[in-house]
Write a protein that holds these residues in place. Structure first.
Motif, PDB file in Angstrom:
ATOM      1  N   PRO A 403       0.810  -1.228   0.000  1.00 10.89           N
ATOM      2  CA  PRO A 403       0.000   0.000   0.000  1.00 10.89           C
ATOM      3  C   PRO A 403       0.841   1.274   0.000  1.00 10.89           C
ATOM      4  O   PRO A 403       0.397   2.304  -0.515  1.00 10.89           O
ATOM      5  CB  PRO A 403      -0.813  -0.128   1.296  1.00 10.89           C
ATOM      6  N   SER A 404       2.051   1.207   0.570  1.00 12.09           N
ATOM      7  CA  SER A 404       2.892   2.412   0.669  1.00 12.09           C
ATOM      8  C   SER A 404       3.311   2.935  -0.701  1.00 12.09           C
ATOM      9  O   SER A 404       3.637   4.108  -0.854  1.00 12.09           O
ATOM     10  CB  SER A 404       4.133   2.118   1.510  1.00 12.09           C
ATOM     11  N   ILE A 405       3.309   2.062  -1.714  1.00  6.43           N
ATOM     12  CA  ILE A 405       3.680   2.501  -3.073  1.00  6.43           C
ATOM     13  C   ILE A 405       2.495   2.305  -4.029  1.00  6.43           C
ATOM     14  O   ILE A 405       2.680   2.174  -5.243  1.00  6.43           O
ATOM     15  CB  ILE A 405       4.923   1.747  -3.593  1.00  6.43           C
ATOM     16  N   ASP A 406       1.284   2.260  -3.444  1.00  5.04           N
ATOM     17  CA  ASP A 406       0.044   2.151  -4.226  1.00  5.04           C
ATOM     18  C   ASP A 406      -0.007   0.882  -5.077  1.00  5.04           C
ATOM     19  O   ASP A 406      -0.560   0.893  -6.189  1.00  5.04           O
ATOM     20  CB  ASP A 406      -0.140   3.387  -5.125  1.00  5.04           C
ATOM     21  N   LEU A 407       0.555  -0.206  -4.573  1.00  5.16           N
ATOM     22  CA  LEU A 407       0.442  -1.497  -5.244  1.00  5.16           C
ATOM     23  C   LEU A 407      -0.636  -2.305  -4.530  1.00  5.16           C
ATOM     24  O   LEU A 407      -0.391  -2.892  -3.482  1.00  5.16           O
ATOM     25  CB  LEU A 407       1.785  -2.248  -5.213  1.00  5.16           C
ATOM     26  N   ASN A 408      -1.840  -2.284  -5.090  1.00  5.43           N
ATOM     27  CA  ASN A 408      -2.955  -3.013  -4.471  1.00  5.43           C
ATOM     28  C   ASN A 408      -3.206  -4.310  -5.229  1.00  5.43           C
ATOM     29  O   ASN A 408      -2.471  -4.673  -6.152  1.00  5.43           O
ATOM     30  CB  ASN A 408      -4.203  -2.143  -4.415  1.00  5.43           C
ATOM     31  N   ASP A 411      -3.841  -3.709  -9.115  1.00  6.87           N
ATOM     32  CA  ASP A 411      -2.608  -3.408  -9.858  1.00  6.87           C
ATOM     33  C   ASP A 411      -1.706  -4.630  -9.933  1.00  6.87           C
ATOM     34  O   ASP A 411      -1.035  -4.873 -10.943  1.00  6.87           O
ATOM     35  CB  ASP A 411      -1.862  -2.253  -9.191  1.00  6.87           C
TER      36      ASP A 411
END
Length: 604
Positions: A403-408, A411
């Motif tokens: 989540p810290s690098i917007d990898l959900n 994605d």
């Protein structure tokens, strides 16, 4: 013979007892009792040991002969059987030591380790009525005369397995000593103020006790090994105002294990965070990590570490993952032959979506990993996206949500689709975006396995519709749904048969068609299961293939009750009904199934 005559005979027999337990006396008594034939003592083989090593305990020597039990021909004269027989022969209580039921910190203060080890005694209970000692030599009583004046309370003996006494003497006194010395070193660094909440939350930052201190290392090592030995699935390390609680979850139930002094807790927490590669300095945010170690028998074990800041410090939960789950046969997970066949047909489809549903802790991860392990052959590319990665296995290509690098999840699946996968496992479908990419992957020729949090299988259909997935896409991609629960299995050592009424079978969803060869049992409780009546857990499953009938009625206006009825006509058996089958087989109890499975008769 009169009662007076019996008393005199008993007194005479007791006066003839030796002052020490010897192998010769023990074997003679076993011959007299008819446990072994008269010629057996002359054929005893001494256990192999190192030169100069201490001679094994007489009960250990007798147990290593592997003699058959003449009273029960199918059993052997093992150490526990012989210990129980000796206790009965000497009219002493027998105790199977349960380490989880002992107040280790309190009991190890009763007598010093050097004395307890030399005499062969282990304190197992202490209270106003006196102190109970498990003894290796039930004939030796000199130590009672030595301790009675000092302790000034009644002392009682119980017979216990001498190997258990030796083991727990070392373990308990070692851990108690490490905790005590750690506390003393922390105390030397200066007192820690506990006047207000702000100071309590800073407790772990005060003092100089290091996580690398040898005593702290010993405490943590013991804690992990002890958890493996006790079959724990989770370790809870919980700070409180003045103490720290350590609890194990065994068969789904939490057990109090140990209480650590408050000043020692921060160092223990820091040591666990170091092992889990967590940021020791960060105490404000929840953190996740992983520990890889070995069990007492040499098996590699993984633990997932989760930290949570609380008012009194950081709370840690360590989830223990046994890699053996990856090679388990479906039968060992609790699948019936029919369920194994149906589930295998679902997960062996070339494309589509298969869902596993159930609450947290219901065994979804074990089912998915076992299925992936079966599917992951050399000619198949299996990729997973998880949050977090539960078990690392070389057969899969595993990616973790960040989540810290917007990898959900969504994605991650998009990225996996560019990796030429055959099978994709998505940790959980939580939102419409993830559901849409899962369906897109299934439509483009991939098999997708994932989880949902619903009460039963039909509810998975309504959950997808509520998320916003068009019903025509669900019809086109969904292969089937598996709902599951974990129920405790009855202890085979103490379970007792029971007669069930028609009303009880009806409550389990069986109705009038009671199983013809049912052998229901109830929980009793014994030493093997810590008086719980249960030992281990097994899965209860509800398999719902998506049939043409379900596809016909599937729409936003579809009623859940109607879906359940159609699914039942299509071959689905409810969780309550499959649980009833395990009750009929004597594997679990009625109470377990009713408590853990939803009632299919309730209004939707």
């Amino acid at each position: 013979m009169t009662r007076t005559g019996q008393s005199h005979a008993r007194a005479k027999s007791e006066s003839a007892l030796p002052h020490r337990l010897s192998l010769q006396w023990l074997l003679g008594e076993m011959v007299t009792a008819g446990l072994i034939p008269p010629e057996a003592p002359t054929q005893v083989k001494m256990p192999a040991g190192k030169k100069g090593a201490e001679i094994p305990h007489p009960l250990v020597i007798a147990a290593t002969q592997d003699w058959p039990d003449r009273r029960q021909p199918n059993n052997r004269l093992g150490i526990e059987v012989l210990t129980q027989w000796l206790a009965h022969r000497l009219r002493l209580p027998y105790l199977r030591i349960d380490p989880l039921s002992l107040e280790v910190g309190k009991l190890t203060e009763v007598v010093p380790y050097a004395y307890a080890s030399r005499v062969g005694i282990l304190p197992v209970k202490s209270g106003p009525q006196g102190i109970v000692f498990a003894v290796k030599d039930p004939l030796a009583v000199d130590w009672i005369k030595e301790l009675q004046p000092a302790l000034k309370v009644p002392l009682r003996r119980v017979c216990s397995n001498p190997q258990d006494i030796d083991r727990y003497l070392v373990e308990f006194y070692a851990i108690a000593r490490s905790v005590k010395l750690s506390g003393q070193e922390r105390a030397q660094a200066g007192p820690v103020g506990l006047q207000n909440l702000e100071q309590l939350t800073e407790l772990s930052r005060a003092g100089t006790l290091s996580a690398e201190d040898r005593h702290i290392v010993a405490v943590v090592d013991w804690l992990l090994q002890y958890a493996f030995d006790q079959r724990a699935s989770d370790i809870h390390v919980e700070p409180r105002r003045d103490i720290g609680n350590v609890r194990f979850r065994i068969d789904g139930v939490l057990h109090q294990v140990y209480q650590l002094p408050g000043p020692v807790m921060p160092a223990v927490t820091a040591r666990l965070k170091i092992l889990g590669r967590l940021d020791v300095a960060e105490k404000r945010r929840p953190l996740d990590g992983r520990i890889r170690t070995r069990s007492p028998d040499g098996r590699e074990i993984e633990l997932r570490v989760s930290s949570l800041p609380t008012a009194f410090g950081e709370k840690l939960v360590l989830r223990i993952f046994n890699p053996d789950v990856l090679v388990r046969d479906f039968k060992l997970l609790g699948f019936s032959p029919e369920e194994t066949t149906l589930w295998s047909s679902m997960i062996e489809q070339p494309h589509g979506i298969v869902l596993v549903t159930g609450p947290t802790g219901s065994g979804k991860t074990t089912t998915l990993y076992s299925s992936l392990k079966r599917l992951a052959t050399e000619d198949v590319n299996v990729c997973t996206i998880e949050d977090p990665i539960e078990l690392i296995d070389g057969s899969f290509n595993q990616m973790q949500v960040q989540p810290s690098i917007d990898l959900n999840f969504a994605d991650g699946v998009r990225a996996l689709l560019r990796q030429d996968p055959d099978i994709i496992m998505i940790g959980e479908i939580r939102d419409l975006e993830t559901a849409e990419v899962a369906i897109q992957a299934a439509l483009t020729g991939h098999l997708v396995l994932s989880t949902l949090h619903t009460n039963d299988s039909p509810s998975a259909l309504t959950r997808l519709i509520e998320l916003g997935v068009p019903d025509y896409l669900i019809k086109a991609t969904l292969i089937g749904v598996l709902a599951q629960r974990l129920v405790r299995t009855l202890c085979p050592h103490c379970k007792a048969s029971v007669t069930m009424t028609v009303a009880q079978w009806r409550e389990l969803g069986v109705g009038e068609d009671m199983p013809p060869n049912a052998t229901p049992h109830r929980a009793v409780g014994c030493l093997e299961c810590r008086q719980t009546g249960y030992l281990g857990r097994t899965g209860v499953y509800e398999l719902m293939p998506v049939t043409s009938g379900l596809r016909t009625i599937m729409s936003k206006a579809a009623d859940l009750a109607e879906m359940r009825q159609v699914a039942t006509r299509g071959g689905m058996r409810s969780l309550r009904l499959t649980g009833a089958e395990k009750v009929a087989a004597g594997l679990t109890s009625v109470a377990e199934v009713i408590a853990l499975t939803p009632d299919p008769r309730q209004n939707d």
